[in-house]
Enzyme design. Structure first.
Site, short mmCIF file in Angstrom:
data_model
loop_
_atom_site.label_atom_id
_atom_site.label_comp_id
_atom_site.label_asym_id
_atom_site.label_seq_id
_atom_site.Cartn_x
_atom_site.Cartn_y
_atom_site.Cartn_z
N ASP A 1 48.18 -25.84 -40.60
CA ASP A 1 49.33 -25.00 -40.22
C ASP A 1 50.47 -25.82 -40.82
O ASP A 1 51.71 -25.25 -40.00
CB ASP A 1 49.14 -24.63 -39.10
N LYS B 1 51.22 -25.36 -45.85
CA LYS B 1 50.67 -25.40 -47.11
C LYS B 1 50.88 -24.36 -48.22
O LYS B 1 51.11 -24.48 -49.23
CB LYS B 1 49.26 -25.89 -47.14
N GLY C 1 43.73 -20.38 -44.01
CA GLY C 1 44.52 -19.20 -44.11
C GLY C 1 45.80 -19.70 -44.86
O GLY C 1 46.80 -20.04 -44.30
N HIS C 2 45.80 -19.62 -46.08
CA HIS C 2 47.07 -19.95 -46.89
C HIS C 2 48.05 -18.60 -47.36
O HIS C 2 47.46 -17.89 -48.29
CB HIS C 2 46.56 -20.83 -48.17
N GLN D 1 42.82 -26.96 -43.79
CA GLN D 1 43.04 -27.59 -42.54
C GLN D 1 43.98 -28.65 -42.89
O GLN D 1 44.86 -28.83 -43.47
CB GLN D 1 41.77 -27.85 -41.76
P1 IMP Z 1 36.29 -24.73 -37.38
O1 IMP Z 1 36.57 -25.32 -38.64
O2 IMP Z 1 36.35 -23.14 -37.42
O3 IMP Z 1 34.82 -24.92 -36.81
O4 IMP Z 1 37.36 -24.95 -35.96
C1 IMP Z 1 37.09 -26.37 -35.84
C2 IMP Z 1 38.65 -26.61 -35.10
O5 IMP Z 1 39.57 -26.66 -36.28
C3 IMP Z 1 39.26 -25.65 -34.20
O6 IMP Z 1 40.13 -26.50 -33.16
C4 IMP Z 1 39.97 -24.91 -35.05
O7 IMP Z 1 41.05 -24.30 -34.59
C5 IMP Z 1 40.52 -25.94 -36.09
N1 IMP Z 1 40.89 -25.36 -37.54
C6 IMP Z 1 40.14 -24.74 -38.25
N2 IMP Z 1 40.45 -24.28 -39.37
C7 IMP Z 1 41.95 -24.30 -39.18
C8 IMP Z 1 43.19 -24.31 -39.94
O8 IMP Z 1 43.09 -23.81 -41.29
N3 IMP Z 1 44.15 -24.48 -39.37
C9 IMP Z 1 44.46 -24.86 -38.03
N4 IMP Z 1 43.41 -25.20 -37.38
C10 IMP Z 1 42.03 -24.94 -38.04
#
Ligand code: IMP
Length: 421
Positions: A15, A18, A42-43, A223
């Site tokens: 977040d 990007k 989510g871009h 991420q």
């Molecule tokens: P997962 O990737 O959905 O399993 O989530 C694992 C951790 O990564 C959690 O704390 C999510 O909130 C965080 N996370 C996953 N994708 C994103 C992203 O695109 N932005 C910010 N945090 C993310």
């Protein structure tokens, strides 16, 4: 071997903003590739006045003539992907004409999404705060060598393989006491797999390397560095390598091919989900940053945790990724603060350190350097020469600490509001 792969990635917990930078950089590259993650990303892209949140589609999707690659390191959910492509179609873009998918990309099954939910509800206080998109369970099956890949959907025994894996998952649901009935999911999944079959599947390593012999490509990270499964705040991480090395394994590209690494960071920190966050603010200042920065998740809508910029963590991210160009986002969200703090060291067990502890439960006390706020409305500024001295002092301080130039400064949400230095 030409060094024509540039990488853009987040240096914090995701977040960082990007979408805006990738969207703007994507216009300079004839090809954009996703190398890890899945629909947990989510871009936000802007296209002819529309806002589109790209989850699995690479950010070059709305650029005419841009080739978009989904690499082997990605986990793809056919249902979420079809939904996203249908949204793109409403904006006049047929993704099938612009997207190439690696045969080795991992497939997220409906049961992977439910496994995420089942594990999280069984975890109690140890919850990761997953986006529940099935990311972790799909990477688990990949590493366990039982997962399915996009190439499998073209094989006559795909249903058989799917059933075999689904049965493994049903056993886990039983063990966890999780109620699951596959009927509804299966029909929708079959339809989405049929749609996925209409895409061009590629042997992506050959495609990408042949491309790089001729033309540049931008590898787009999802991420952020501190969510990397190896280098992040394990176990509160995502399940892929979000760092520059992940671009090499997630596309099948040698490290020697990498040219520039753009590292994006916000002038403060945010985190969604659980896990350590040394500079987190629980007071009105944190609330003000959340309000001013509109810090609510693009995929889940969850309010993000907020805190001051953490240079210990940022320096670590710069090292791990070999960042060549820093991009600073959202400093205008700090326009209205008397004092701005930056964490320059940690106090751990009474000792001052500039290294991130590897234990997730280490009690960290941030050591701050304070700056006088610039108290000037910078939102929309695109001319560096009008930036106030306290702001430029702050930028120079960050560059000195990080040892890498800040090449772009973004002050405001508009696509045009980028200062290139
Ligand atoms: P997962 O990737 O959905 O399993 O989530 C694992 C951790 O990564 C959690 O704390 C999510 O909130 C965080 N996370 C996953 N994708 C994103 C992203 O695109 N932005 C910010 N945090 C993310």
């Amino acid at each position: 071997m030409k060094k024509q792969l540039d990488i853009v990635l987040g240096l914090q917990w995701g977040d960082e903003g990007k979408g805006k930078i990738v969207d703007s950089l994507a216009g300079r590259y004839p090809a954009v590739a996703r190398f890890q993650g899945g629909p947990n990303a989510g871009h936000s892209l802007q296209f002819n006045g529309n806002n589109f949140v790209a989850k699995s589609l690479p950010s070059g999707i709305f650029r005419d003539g841009c080739v978009n690659v989904i690499g082997n390191g990605v986990v793809l959910d056919p249902q979420a992907f079809m939904k996203e492509c249908k949204e793109a179609a409403k904006l006049g873009v047929d993704a099938r004409e612009r997207v190439l998918i690696s045969r080795k990309t991992s497939l997220i099954l409906p049961t992977h999404r439910h496994l995420d939910a089942a594990y999280e509800s069984a975890a109690g206080k140890g919850k990761i705060g997953s986006t529940l998109r099935g990311i972790g369970p799909t990477y688990t099956d990949k590493a366990a060598r039982v997962g399915l890949r996009v190439g499998d959907i073209m094989e006559p025994d795909f249903e058989e393989k799917w059933n075999k894996l689904k049965n493994r998952h049903l056993d886990i649901f039983k063990q966890l006491g999780y109620e699951y009935s596959p009927q509804a999911d299966d029909a929708a999944y079959r339809e989405a797999v049929d749609y996925l079959r209409t895409f061009r599947l590629i042997n992506s390593e050959y495609f990408v390397n042949n491309w790089l012999d001729e033309k540049p490509m931008l590898a787009e990270g999802a991420q952020g560095t501190l969510l990397d499964v190896d280098h992040g705040s394990y176990p509160f991480v995502t399940s892929s390598n979000t760092t520059a090395g992940g671009a090499c394994t997630g596309l099948g590209v040698a490290p020697g091919r990498v040219n520039r690494v753009y590292g994006i960071f916000k002038a403060y920190c945010t985190r969604v989900g659980s896990g350590p966050f040394p500079t987190e603010l629980f007071d009105e200042t944190g609330e003000k940053i959340r309000r001013t920065g509109h810090e609510f998740g693009a995929v889940t809508g969850r309010p993000r945790r907020t805190g001051w910029l953490d240079l210990v963590a940022l320096k670590y991210a710069v090292i791990i990724n070999g960042v060549t160009d820093l991009v600073m986002m959202k400093a205008d969200c700090l326009d209205d603060f008397e004092t701005i703090k930056v964490c320059t060291a940690y106090k751990v067990g009474g000792e001052i350190t500039k290294e991130m502890p590897s234990e997730t439960d280490a009690a960290i006390e941030p050591v701050y350097t304070e700056f006088k706020g610039w108290n000037t409305d910078l939102c929309g500024v695109t001319d560096e020469s009008v930036l106030p001295k306290p702001f430029m002092d702050y930028v120079a301080f960050l560059e000195g600490e990080l040892g890498v130039p800040i090449r772009m400064i973004s002050l405001g949400p508009d696509r045009e509001t980028i200062i290139e230095r």
